[in-house]
Design a protein around this motif. Structure first.
Motif, PDB file in Angstrom:
ATOM      1  N   THR A  95     -59.547  33.270   6.771  1.00 33.57           N
ATOM      2  CA  THR A  95     -59.726  34.797   6.366  1.00 33.57           C
ATOM      3  C   THR A  95     -58.702  35.494   6.636  1.00 33.57           C
ATOM      4  OG1 THR A  95     -62.232  34.340   6.774  1.00 33.57           O
ATOM      5  CG2 THR A  95     -61.293  36.621   6.504  1.00 33.57           C
ATOM      6  N   HIS A  96     -58.413  35.676   7.808  1.00 28.33           N
ATOM      7  CA  HIS A  96     -57.021  36.322   8.503  1.00 28.33           C
ATOM      8  C   HIS A  96     -55.829  35.964   7.504  1.00 28.33           C
ATOM      9  CE1 HIS A  96     -54.805  38.392  11.587  1.00 28.33           C
ATOM     10  NE2 HIS A  96     -53.831  37.655  11.028  1.00 28.33           N
ATOM     11  N   GLU A  97     -55.468  34.811   7.538  1.00 25.98           N
ATOM     12  CA  GLU A  97     -54.205  34.477   6.726  1.00 25.98           C
ATOM     13  C   GLU A  97     -54.283  34.746   5.211  1.00 25.98           C
ATOM     14  OE1 GLU A  97     -51.650  33.979   8.599  1.00 25.98           O
ATOM     15  OE2 GLU A  97     -52.746  34.002  10.336  1.00 25.98           O
ATOM     16  N   SER A  99     -60.647  41.694   8.508  1.00 24.22           N
ATOM     17  CA  SER A  99     -61.239  40.962   7.230  1.00 24.22           C
ATOM     18  C   SER A  99     -62.027  40.006   7.657  1.00 24.22           C
ATOM     19  CB  SER A  99     -59.927  40.448   6.438  1.00 24.22           C
ATOM     20  OG  SER A  99     -59.445  39.252   6.766  1.00 24.22           O
ATOM     21  N   TYR A 100     -61.793  39.249   8.869  1.00 30.70           N
ATOM     22  CA  TYR A 100     -63.042  38.431   9.430  1.00 30.70           C
ATOM     23  C   TYR A 100     -64.210  38.746   9.638  1.00 30.70           C
ATOM     24  CZ  TYR A 100     -65.146  34.917  11.972  1.00 30.70           C
ATOM     25  OH  TYR A 100     -66.051  33.853  12.258  1.00 30.70           O
ATOM     26  N   GLN A 101     -64.051  40.299  10.393  1.00 25.38           N
ATOM     27  CA  GLN A 101     -65.387  40.795  10.357  1.00 25.38           C
ATOM     28  C   GLN A 101     -66.234  41.306   9.171  1.00 25.38           C
ATOM     29  OE1 GLN A 101     -62.769  42.097  12.794  1.00 25.38           O
ATOM     30  NE2 GLN A 101     -63.880  40.728  14.209  1.00 25.38           N
ATOM     31  N   LEU A 102     -65.396  41.550   8.204  1.00 26.94           N
ATOM     32  CA  LEU A 102     -66.196  41.850   7.098  1.00 26.94           C
ATOM     33  C   LEU A 102     -66.558  40.377   6.464  1.00 26.94           C
ATOM     34  CD1 LEU A 102     -63.306  44.139   5.155  1.00 26.94           C
ATOM     35  CD2 LEU A 102     -65.456  44.837   6.124  1.00 26.94           C
ATOM     36  N   TRP A 103     -65.786  39.319   6.508  1.00 29.52           N
ATOM     37  CA  TRP A 103     -66.418  37.958   6.217  1.00 29.52           C
ATOM     38  C   TRP A 103     -67.682  37.853   6.762  1.00 29.52           C
ATOM     39  CZ3 TRP A 103     -66.461  34.805   2.475  1.00 29.52           C
ATOM     40  CH2 TRP A 103     -66.863  33.347   2.705  1.00 29.52           C
ATOM     41  N   GLN A 104     -67.754  37.965   8.279  1.00 27.80           N
ATOM     42  CA  GLN A 104     -68.773  37.774   9.130  1.00 27.80           C
ATOM     43  C   GLN A 104     -70.225  38.543   8.548  1.00 27.80           C
ATOM     44  OE1 GLN A 104     -67.183  38.326  13.025  1.00 27.80           O
ATOM     45  NE2 GLN A 104     -68.148  36.489  13.398  1.00 27.80           N
ATOM     46  N   GLU A 105     -69.949  39.934   8.183  1.00 26.07           N
ATOM     47  CA  GLU A 105     -70.955  40.805   7.595  1.00 26.07           C
ATOM     48  C   GLU A 105     -71.531  40.111   6.305  1.00 26.07           C
ATOM     49  OE1 GLU A 105     -71.078  45.336   7.293  1.00 26.07           O
ATOM     50  OE2 GLU A 105     -69.533  44.585   5.981  1.00 26.07           O
ATOM     51  N   ASP A 120     -74.072  42.360  11.959  1.00 26.17           N
ATOM     52  CA  ASP A 120     -74.420  43.767  12.156  1.00 26.17           C
ATOM     53  C   ASP A 120     -72.998  44.374  12.698  1.00 26.17           C
ATOM     54  OD1 ASP A 120     -74.832  46.523  12.968  1.00 26.17           O
ATOM     55  OD2 ASP A 120     -76.801  46.248  13.315  1.00 26.17           O
ATOM     56  N   LEU A 121     -72.103  44.599  12.120  1.00 27.41           N
ATOM     57  CA  LEU A 121     -70.684  45.090  12.706  1.00 27.41           C
ATOM     58  C   LEU A 121     -71.010  46.226  13.468  1.00 27.41           C
ATOM     59  CD1 LEU A 121     -68.173  44.380   9.839  1.00 27.41           C
ATOM     60  CD2 LEU A 121     -69.110  42.711  11.658  1.00 27.41           C
ATOM     61  N   ASP A 122     -71.696  47.133  13.253  1.00 25.23           N
ATOM     62  CA  ASP A 122     -71.765  48.439  14.241  1.00 25.23           C
ATOM     63  C   ASP A 122     -72.236  48.064  15.574  1.00 25.23           C
ATOM     64  OD1 ASP A 122     -71.106  49.953  11.979  1.00 25.23           O
ATOM     65  OD2 ASP A 122     -73.130  50.590  11.609  1.00 25.23           O
ATOM     66  N   LYS A 123     -73.300  46.955  15.744  1.00 23.96           N
ATOM     67  CA  LYS A 123     -73.805  46.652  17.006  1.00 23.96           C
ATOM     68  C   LYS A 123     -73.221  45.312  17.531  1.00 23.96           C
ATOM     69  CE  LYS A 123     -77.570  44.230  17.116  1.00 23.96           C
ATOM     70  NZ  LYS A 123     -78.870  43.638  17.155  1.00 23.96           N
ATOM     71  N   ASP A 124     -73.109  44.429  16.722  1.00 22.37           N
ATOM     72  CA  ASP A 124     -72.830  43.161  17.264  1.00 22.37           C
ATOM     73  C   ASP A 124     -71.015  42.677  17.481  1.00 22.37           C
ATOM     74  OD1 ASP A 124     -75.343  42.275  17.506  1.00 22.37           O
ATOM     75  OD2 ASP A 124     -75.221  41.266  15.329  1.00 22.37           O
ATOM     76  N   PHE A 125     -70.462  43.638  16.612  1.00 15.21           N
ATOM     77  CA  PHE A 125     -68.840  43.652  16.931  1.00 15.21           C
ATOM     78  C   PHE A 125     -68.635  44.954  17.492  1.00 15.21           C
ATOM     79  CE2 PHE A 125     -65.154  45.560  14.744  1.00 15.21           C
ATOM     80  CZ  PHE A 125     -64.219  44.834  15.281  1.00 15.21           C
ATOM     81  N   TYR A 126     -68.660  45.996  16.921  1.00 14.10           N
ATOM     82  CA  TYR A 126     -67.913  47.467  17.373  1.00 14.10           C
ATOM     83  C   TYR A 126     -68.624  47.988  18.877  1.00 14.10           C
ATOM     84  CZ  TYR A 126     -65.760  51.998  17.085  1.00 14.10           C
ATOM     85  OH  TYR A 126     -64.995  53.153  17.611  1.00 14.10           O
ATOM     86  N   ALA A 127     -69.812  47.969  18.676  1.00 12.85           N
ATOM     87  CA  ALA A 127     -70.461  48.677  19.903  1.00 12.85           C
ATOM     88  C   ALA A 127     -70.202  47.761  21.105  1.00 12.85           C
ATOM     89  CB  ALA A 127     -71.666  49.049  19.684  1.00 12.85           C
ATOM     90  N   PHE A 128     -70.321  46.336  21.024  1.00  7.64           N
ATOM     91  CA  PHE A 128     -70.313  45.450  21.857  1.00  7.64           C
ATOM     92  C   PHE A 128     -68.820  45.378  22.566  1.00  7.64           C
ATOM     93  CE2 PHE A 128     -68.928  41.097  23.099  1.00  7.64           C
ATOM     94  CZ  PHE A 128     -69.752  40.782  24.130  1.00  7.64           C
TER      95      PHE A 128
END
Length: 182
Positions: A21-23, A51-57, A63-71
């Motif tokens: 995803t990144h590359e 972009s990898y976070q977007l792919w995971q979403e 939940d990028l707000d909770k599981d990525f960003y807030a964490f």
């Protein structure tokens, strides 16, 4: 290990979603639109990392707000060293510092929550469309994000891209992110 190149990414060793995803994102951010000079490395790396976070979403329903960003913010907000390198113009010897990847990915999500999905993704599309096969600078990206969103983003970018301390709460917890309660 992997490397983006003008025509295609190259991989050495094990390949996994985050790496691909990144590359592949570099085909638009870093290759199709190249940064003007090394101060602008975030154009390439911040977006490619996010972009990898977007792919995971998209793929996993994360939940990028909770599981990525807030964490992540809660994990690093009290670590001055984490925040001490600027995202734009990181300085000599830090042109591709890990900050561009980690703090930069957080900044991209905070920007998305500050301007909203519609304007965030419109900014990314305009960026690649307006600047394809040329060079562009991080300050030009800041200007475009403000233009597309119709918002004054100077304080946001001063705190995130130009700052060396944890951003003030209004920029660290924009929009729907909200400051967590303990």
């Amino acid at each position: 290990m992997a490397l983006e190149t003008q025509s295609r990414p190259t991989y050495l060793g094990r390949i996994f979603d985050a790496l691909v995803t990144h590359e592949n994102t570099h085909q638009w951010f870093g290759d199709s639109v190249s940064f003007t000079d090394w101060r602008d490395g975030c154009i390439s790396e911040c977006v490619a990392q996010y972009s990898y976070q977007l792919w995971q979403e998209h793929k996993e329903g994360t939940d990028l707000d909770k599981d990525f960003y807030a964490f992540t913010v809660e994990d690093v907000k009290d670590e001055p060293e984490y925040w001490s390198t600027r995202i734009y113009d990181a300085g000599k010897g830090k042109e591709l510092d890990g900050t561009l990847y980690d703090k930069g990915s957080l900044m991209m999500h905070a920007l998305r929550r500050t301007v909203g999905d519609k304007d965030f993704f419109a900014t990314l599309k305009r960026w690649t469309g307006d600047n394809a096969y040329s060079n562009a600078s991080w300050p030009e990206f800041e200007k475009l994000a403000a233009e597309v969103s119709g918002k004054d983003l100077k304080g946001f970018f001063d705190a995130w891209a130009h700052g060396t301390k944890v951003p003030p709460d209004k920029y660290l917890y924009p929009g729907s992110l909200g400051k967590p309660t303990k």
